[in-house]
Design a protein around this motif. Structure first.
Motif, short mmCIF file in Angstrom:
data_model
loop_
_atom_site.label_atom_id
_atom_site.label_comp_id
_atom_site.label_asym_id
_atom_site.label_seq_id
_atom_site.Cartn_x
_atom_site.Cartn_y
_atom_site.Cartn_z
N VAL A 41 0.84 -1.21 0.00
CA VAL A 41 0.00 0.00 0.00
C VAL A 41 0.87 1.25 0.00
O VAL A 41 0.68 2.17 -0.82
N TRP A 42 1.84 1.29 0.90
CA TRP A 42 2.70 2.47 0.96
C TRP A 42 3.62 2.56 -0.26
O TRP A 42 3.92 3.65 -0.73
N GLY A 43 4.04 1.40 -0.77
CA GLY A 43 4.85 1.41 -1.99
C GLY A 43 4.07 1.93 -3.18
O GLY A 43 4.59 2.67 -4.01
N ALA A 44 2.80 1.54 -3.27
CA ALA A 44 1.95 2.03 -4.37
C ALA A 44 1.78 3.55 -4.28
O ALA A 44 1.78 4.24 -5.30
N LEU A 45 1.63 4.04 -3.06
CA LEU A 45 1.51 5.49 -2.88
C LEU A 45 2.78 6.19 -3.35
O LEU A 45 2.72 7.24 -4.02
N LEU A 46 3.92 5.60 -3.03
CA LEU A 46 5.19 6.20 -3.44
C LEU A 46 5.34 6.17 -4.96
O LEU A 46 5.78 7.17 -5.57
N VAL A 47 4.98 5.06 -5.59
CA VAL A 47 5.08 4.96 -7.05
C VAL A 47 4.15 5.95 -7.74
O VAL A 47 4.52 6.62 -8.70
N ALA A 48 2.92 6.04 -7.24
CA ALA A 48 1.97 7.00 -7.83
C ALA A 48 2.48 8.43 -7.70
O ALA A 48 2.35 9.23 -8.65
N SER A 49 3.05 8.74 -6.57
CA SER A 49 3.62 10.08 -6.38
C SER A 49 4.77 10.32 -7.34
O SER A 49 4.90 11.42 -7.92
N GLY A 50 5.61 9.30 -7.55
CA GLY A 50 6.72 9.44 -8.48
C GLY A 50 6.26 9.69 -9.90
O GLY A 50 6.83 10.52 -10.62
N LEU A 51 5.21 8.98 -10.32
CA LEU A 51 4.68 9.18 -11.67
C LEU A 51 4.08 10.57 -11.83
O LEU A 51 4.28 11.24 -12.86
N LEU A 52 3.36 11.01 -10.82
CA LEU A 52 2.74 12.33 -10.89
C LEU A 52 3.80 13.43 -10.93
O LEU A 52 3.72 14.37 -11.74
N VAL A 53 4.80 13.31 -10.08
CA VAL A 53 5.88 14.31 -10.07
C VAL A 53 6.63 14.29 -11.39
O VAL A 53 6.95 15.34 -11.96
N GLY A 54 6.92 13.11 -11.92
CA GLY A 54 7.63 13.02 -13.20
C GLY A 54 6.84 13.62 -14.35
O GLY A 54 7.40 14.25 -15.24
N MET A 55 5.53 13.45 -14.34
CA MET A 55 4.68 13.97 -15.41
C MET A 55 4.71 15.50 -15.44
O MET A 55 4.79 16.12 -16.51
N PHE A 56 4.67 16.12 -14.25
CA PHE A 56 4.60 17.58 -14.21
C PHE A 56 5.97 18.24 -14.11
O PHE A 56 6.09 19.44 -14.42
N ALA A 57 6.99 17.49 -13.70
CA ALA A 57 8.34 18.10 -13.66
C ALA A 57 8.84 18.42 -15.07
O ALA A 57 9.74 19.26 -15.23
N ARG A 58 8.27 17.79 -16.10
CA ARG A 58 8.66 18.06 -17.49
C ARG A 58 8.07 19.36 -18.01
O ARG A 58 8.42 19.81 -19.09
N ARG A 59 7.13 19.94 -17.27
CA ARG A 59 6.40 21.10 -17.76
C ARG A 59 6.93 22.41 -17.18
O ARG A 59 6.19 23.37 -17.02
N GLY A 60 8.21 22.43 -16.85
CA GLY A 60 8.79 23.65 -16.34
C GLY A 60 8.81 24.75 -17.38
O GLY A 60 8.66 24.52 -18.59
N ALA A 61 9.01 25.98 -16.94
CA ALA A 61 8.93 27.14 -17.82
C ALA A 61 10.02 27.12 -18.89
O ALA A 61 11.16 26.74 -18.63
#
Length: 615
Positions: A196-216
């Motif tokens: 459960v906690w690992g899934a939360l960590l993976v989901a957070s990593g995917l979300l951060v990776g998706m939006f970290a590409r959208r920098g100015a």
């Protein structure tokens, strides 16, 4: 171009058309596969546009201005990233981190961690021109964010499961006292929570990776707006102040876990070299000069088990027959055997529990002696027979003994070595003729997780029955796997009953009938197996983690029944053991000896609310 020339050119085009040759189509309609006509030289500032081929003739090239051709043939420059997109990226990454930090921290630490994480998050709002630098930013922001996310997830897991911080004594002690195999076995049992906690960590990593590409992205020839520069500078200043403060800075995951690892190595090194401490305690015991007050042969067996909750023992009224042999012993021995109905540990894990047992429950500031050192100084020969493969316990306690027999040679407390392996070793110690005074300490695995490894294969009589215990667990909303753990736990207690009863029988049968013999049995701590929460394992956050069994037998002098009804504290075991050994010393506290008439109960301070220590 003169008007006449223009009319001539139009006339030429008209004649071409009438001859069956169409005018040159617009460039946008040309297919790359169409053959291109000849390109005639153009005047300065003009570019020839190829014509379409047709028949035997080709129309002359039509010159156009270079600027126009450039507009037609050049691809437009990529537009800069919209500013609102960069702020959205900052917002999503920051909100994700803040949510995780809030799970793993509380109070002002949430704000402190958020400020420490701020610089790299706001970097996404700074416009960058180079694609290579933007890619580098994406990677660095993701790594930075995942460092904070991993730290928060580990803390949240420990807080949810054990109500403990990673730098707390319980967690540090457990981590220092484990190895790779034991860690794997721990995950095997607790994989659901870890998943459960690992899934939360993976989901957070995917979300951060998706939006970290959208920098100015910076325009070709533009500078960031002044308000952006000012905002980022202010945020950077606040973060610099935070990093300059040691109480804030040490919370940063990179710094915290580096120091945590160093603390772990220091603790392990201290355990690995305890000889100096043992020498000091041995000298202290000799200086105390304890004396034995009863003549003749004396044999005392202390059985310490692991992770036994008295609520699961038939001896204490449990609904499943988990202790038939101990109950038979009680029926046979009468007043020689006392079951301490209300026994409690003051610790929910092994290392502090054993430390308190053998150091009289006194703090280090009072410089308490060690029970085994006192016994040896008084004239007892001491055995330590263990089914644990445990470096810390061996160094802190077992090495005080004259004879150390670590039966379990397989690393990891979750090894499959059954407690019955100690019986032959105990029998050899009881048969030893080199001394008349023996103290034999037996340390069992008991029902330490994994429960399924604590009894022989195919020896679980509770796995197929739908009895009152199973119905009660279902009624209380316990999950199927917790109910399965309860079945395995009860099967482990049934096998444990066999081992403990054999140890008692060996003690009762040892030596000559007139020789003094005593036997004491207790657990280091309890276990939560669906009693008050839907989980199984060590539990410092529920009373189940502290409810233990305690039983005393001796063949001379009936045990006082009135005293046995009072609550008992495991950290006061040393005082009772001194009574069973008939040892007197100048540090005696009779009010803490549960077998003495001067015994006075004092409720311990444990980190859970207990309605009553008398039940």
């Amino acid at each position: 171009m003169s008007g006449g020339a223009g009319r001539a050119r139009l006339g030429a085009l008209g004649s071409i058309s009438s001859a069956g040759i169409s005018p040159t189509p617009p460039l946008a309609h040309l297919s790359p596969s169409e053959p291109c006509g000849l390109i005639a030289p153009c005047a300065a500032g003009e570019t020839a546009v190829p014509c379409a081929s047709g028949g035997a003739e080709s129309a002359p090239p039509i010159p156009v201005r270079a600027a126009g051709a450039a507009r037609l043939t050049s691809l437009p420059a990529a537009p800069p990233q919209p500013r609102h997109g960069a702020w959205l990226a900052c917002g999503v990454v920051g909100a994700t981190l803040l949510a995780l930090i809030a799970l793993g921290h509380d109070g002002r630490r949430i704000a402190q961690l958020a400020v420490l994480a701020l610089p790299m998050v706001l970097w996404l709002a700074w416009p960058l021109r180079s694609a290579r630098v933007r890619r580098l930013r994406t990677v660095l922001v993701w790594l930075w964010a995942m460092g904070f996310a991993l730290d928060a997830t580990v803390r949240a897991y420990l807080l949810d499961t054990y109500q403990a911080a990673p730098d707390g004594a319980m967690v540090l002690g457990a981590a220092a006292n484990t190895n790779a195999r034991e860690s794997t076995e721990y995950l095997w049992m607790h994989w659901r929570s870890a998943a459960v906690w690992g899934a939360l960590l993976v989901a957070s990593g995917l979300l951060v990776g998706m939006f970290a590409r959208r920098g100015a992205v910076a325009p070709t020839a533009a500078r960031p707006a002044r308000w952006i520069t000012a905002l980022l500078a202010l945020a950077l200043l606040v973060s610099c102040v935070a990093y300059a403060s040691k109480p804030w800075r040490r919370l940063h995951p990179a710094i915290f876990w580096t120091q945590w690892a160093q603390s772990l190595r220091t603790l392990q090194a201290a355990w690995a070299d305890q000889q100096q401490q043992r020498d000091r305690l041995t000298a202290q015991a000799k200086a105390i000069a304890p004396v034995i007050t009863q003549a003749g042969p004396s044999t005392v067996v202390l059985v310490i088990t692991d992770s036994i909750n008295r609520d699961n023992m038939g001896l204490y009224g449990y609904g499943r027959p988990t202790t038939p042999r101990l109950q038979a012993h009680k029926a046979q021995t009468g007043e020689q055997m006392a079951v301490l109905k209300n026994a409690w540990s003051v610790d929910a894990s092994t290392l502090p529990a054993l430390r308190n047992m053998f150091r009289f429950g006194l703090p280090d500031s009072e410089n308490p002696p060690h029970v085994l050192a006192l016994a040896r100084a008084a004239g007892y020969k001491v055995w330590w027979i263990s089914n644990h493969d445990d470096l810390a316990i061996e160094q802190q306690h077992a090495r005080f003994a004259d004879v150390v027999d670590m039966v379990n040679r397989t690393p990891g407390r979750a090894s499959a070595s059954l407690d019955g392996e100690v019986l032959d070793c105990v029998q050899e110690a009881l048969a030893d003729t080199s001394t008349e005074r023996k103290l034999i300490v037996v340390h069992l695995m008991g029902a330490h997780p994994h429960y399924s490894l604590r009894f022989p294969a195919n020896a679980n009589p509770f796995d197929d029955d739908i009895d009152a215990v199973e119905n009660g667990l279902v009624k209380n909303g316990r999950s199927s796997w917790v109910r399965r753990f309860r079945q395995e736990y009860d099967a482990a207690l049934l096998y444990h009953d066999f081992v403990v009863s054999e140890l008692l029988q060996q003690t009762r049968s040892a030596g000559k009938p007139q020789d003094y013999r005593a036997w004491m049995y207790l657990s280091d701590h309890g276990q939560e197996v669906g009693h008050v929460s839907d989980r199984a394992g060590h539990s410092p956050s529920t009373a189940s983690g502290y409810r233990i069994p305690a039983v005393v037998w001796r063949n001379q002098q009936p045990l006082p029944a009135s005293e046995m009804q009072q609550p008992f504290r495991a950290d006061w075991t040393g005082w009772t053991l001194m009574d069973l050994l008939h040892i007197q010393w100048n540090g005696q506290k009779p009010e803490r000896d549960v077998l003495g008439g001067a015994y006075r109960w004092q409720a311990p301070e444990i980190p859970v609310a207990v309605e009553s220590f008398s039940r």
